[in-house]
Write a protein that holds these residues in place. Sequence first.
Motif, short mmCIF file in Angstrom:
data_model
loop_
_atom_site.label_atom_id
_atom_site.label_comp_id
_atom_site.label_asym_id
_atom_site.label_seq_id
_atom_site.Cartn_x
_atom_site.Cartn_y
_atom_site.Cartn_z
N SER A 1 1.03 -1.14 0.01
CA SER A 1 -0.03 -0.02 -0.08
C SER A 1 1.05 1.31 -0.09
CB SER A 1 -0.85 -0.11 1.08
OG SER A 1 -1.85 -1.13 1.17
N TYR B 1 0.84 5.51 -0.20
CA TYR B 1 -0.30 6.93 -0.22
C TYR B 1 0.62 8.19 -0.95
CZ TYR B 1 -3.85 4.90 3.02
OH TYR B 1 -4.73 4.05 3.64
N TYR B 2 0.01 9.00 -1.36
CA TYR B 2 0.29 10.30 -1.61
C TYR B 2 -0.41 11.16 -0.97
CZ TYR B 2 2.46 8.79 -6.11
OH TYR B 2 3.31 8.02 -7.07
N VAL C 1 -2.96 11.96 1.72
CA VAL C 1 -4.23 11.47 2.35
C VAL C 1 -4.89 10.27 1.08
CG1 VAL C 1 -4.49 13.07 4.20
CG2 VAL C 1 -5.69 13.16 1.86
N ILE C 2 -4.11 10.41 -0.19
CA ILE C 2 -4.56 9.81 -1.40
C ILE C 2 -3.82 8.43 -1.23
CG2 ILE C 2 -4.95 9.74 -3.71
CD1 ILE C 2 -6.60 11.93 -2.46
N GLN C 3 -4.82 7.34 -1.25
CA GLN C 3 -4.29 6.09 -1.26
C GLN C 3 -4.15 5.41 -2.91
OE1 GLN C 3 -6.36 2.76 0.49
NE2 GLN C 3 -4.52 1.55 0.94
N ALA C 4 -2.80 5.64 -3.27
CA ALA C 4 -2.43 5.14 -4.92
C ALA C 4 -2.51 3.61 -5.05
CB ALA C 4 -1.13 5.84 -5.15
N LYS D 1 -3.39 -0.17 -3.10
CA LYS D 1 -4.15 -0.64 -1.89
C LYS D 1 -3.99 -2.24 -2.08
CE LYS D 1 -8.59 -0.98 0.16
NZ LYS D 1 -10.20 -0.46 0.07
N THR E 1 3.60 4.27 -9.83
CA THR E 1 3.74 4.22 -8.46
C THR E 1 4.28 2.89 -7.99
OG1 THR E 1 1.76 5.84 -8.17
CG2 THR E 1 2.47 4.32 -6.22
N TYR F 1 3.73 2.60 2.22
CA TYR F 1 2.93 2.55 3.64
C TYR F 1 2.81 1.37 4.57
CZ TYR F 1 -0.82 3.66 6.98
OH TYR F 1 -1.73 3.98 7.96
#
Length: 73
Positions: free
Chosen positions: A12, A14-15, A17-20, A22, A46, A58
Amino acid sequence: MAESILEVKDLSVYYGVIQALKGISFHVDKGEIVALIGANGAGKTTTLHTLSGLLKAYSGEIKYKGQELTKIP
Protein backbone atom coordinates in the motif's frame (compact mmCIF):
# COMPACT_ATOMS: atom_id res chain seq x y z
CA MET A 1 8.89 -24.86 -7.35
CA ALA A 2 10.78 -22.02 -9.04
CA GLU A 3 12.97 -19.62 -7.11
CA SER A 4 11.19 -16.32 -6.52
CA ILE A 5 13.34 -13.29 -7.44
CA LEU A 6 10.83 -10.59 -6.49
CA GLU A 7 7.97 -10.89 -4.00
CA VAL A 8 5.49 -8.11 -3.28
CA LYS A 9 2.87 -8.73 -0.57
CA ASP A 10 -0.03 -6.44 0.38
CA LEU A 11 1.74 -3.28 -0.81
CA SER A 12 0.00 0.00 0.00
CA VAL A 13 1.26 3.47 -0.95
CA TYR A 14 -0.16 6.91 -0.23
CA TYR A 15 0.38 10.35 -1.73
CA GLY A 16 -0.55 12.41 1.33
CA VAL A 17 -4.09 11.27 2.20
CA ILE A 18 -4.72 9.72 -1.26
CA GLN A 19 -4.21 5.95 -1.40
CA ALA A 20 -2.49 5.16 -4.69
CA LEU A 21 -1.94 1.41 -4.17
CA LYS A 22 -4.16 -0.77 -2.02
CA GLY A 23 -2.80 -4.17 -1.04
CA ILE A 24 -1.26 -5.36 -4.31
CA SER A 25 0.62 -8.65 -4.32
CA PHE A 26 2.62 -10.48 -6.98
CA HIS A 27 5.82 -12.43 -7.45
CA VAL A 28 8.33 -12.91 -10.24
CA ASP A 29 10.12 -16.23 -10.49
CA LYS A 30 13.60 -16.79 -11.87
CA GLY A 31 13.56 -16.84 -15.67
CA GLU A 32 10.20 -15.09 -16.05
CA ILE A 33 9.59 -12.01 -18.14
CA VAL A 34 6.83 -9.86 -16.69
CA ALA A 35 4.94 -6.80 -17.93
CA LEU A 36 2.99 -4.40 -15.75
CA ILE A 37 -0.02 -3.16 -17.72
CA GLY A 38 -3.15 -1.22 -16.88
CA ALA A 39 -5.22 1.86 -17.55
CA ASN A 40 -4.05 5.42 -16.88
CA GLY A 41 -4.06 6.02 -13.14
CA ALA A 42 -4.02 2.31 -12.27
CA GLY A 43 -0.75 2.55 -10.29
CA LYS A 44 1.90 1.23 -12.68
CA THR A 45 4.33 4.12 -12.16
CA THR A 46 3.63 4.23 -8.42
CA THR A 47 4.40 0.50 -8.22
CA LEU A 48 7.70 0.88 -10.08
CA HIS A 49 8.70 3.96 -8.05
CA THR A 50 7.99 2.09 -4.82
CA LEU A 51 9.92 -1.01 -5.95
CA SER A 52 12.92 1.16 -6.84
CA GLY A 53 12.82 3.10 -3.56
CA LEU A 54 11.72 6.46 -4.96
CA LEU A 55 8.50 6.21 -2.92
CA LYS A 56 8.08 4.78 0.56
CA ALA A 57 5.59 1.96 1.09
CA TYR A 58 2.95 2.67 3.73
CA SER A 59 2.57 -1.04 4.42
CA GLY A 60 3.37 -4.41 2.90
CA GLU A 61 6.57 -6.19 1.93
CA ILE A 62 8.96 -6.03 -0.99
CA LYS A 63 11.57 -8.79 -1.11
CA TYR A 64 14.28 -9.06 -3.74
CA LYS A 65 16.15 -12.38 -3.68
CA GLY A 66 14.87 -12.87 -0.13
CA GLN A 67 16.08 -9.49 1.20
CA GLU A 68 13.41 -7.21 2.64
CA LEU A 69 13.60 -3.84 0.85
CA THR A 70 10.81 -1.87 2.55
CA LYS A 71 12.85 -1.30 5.70
CA ILE A 72 16.00 -0.05 3.94
CA PRO A 73 16.38 3.76 4.13
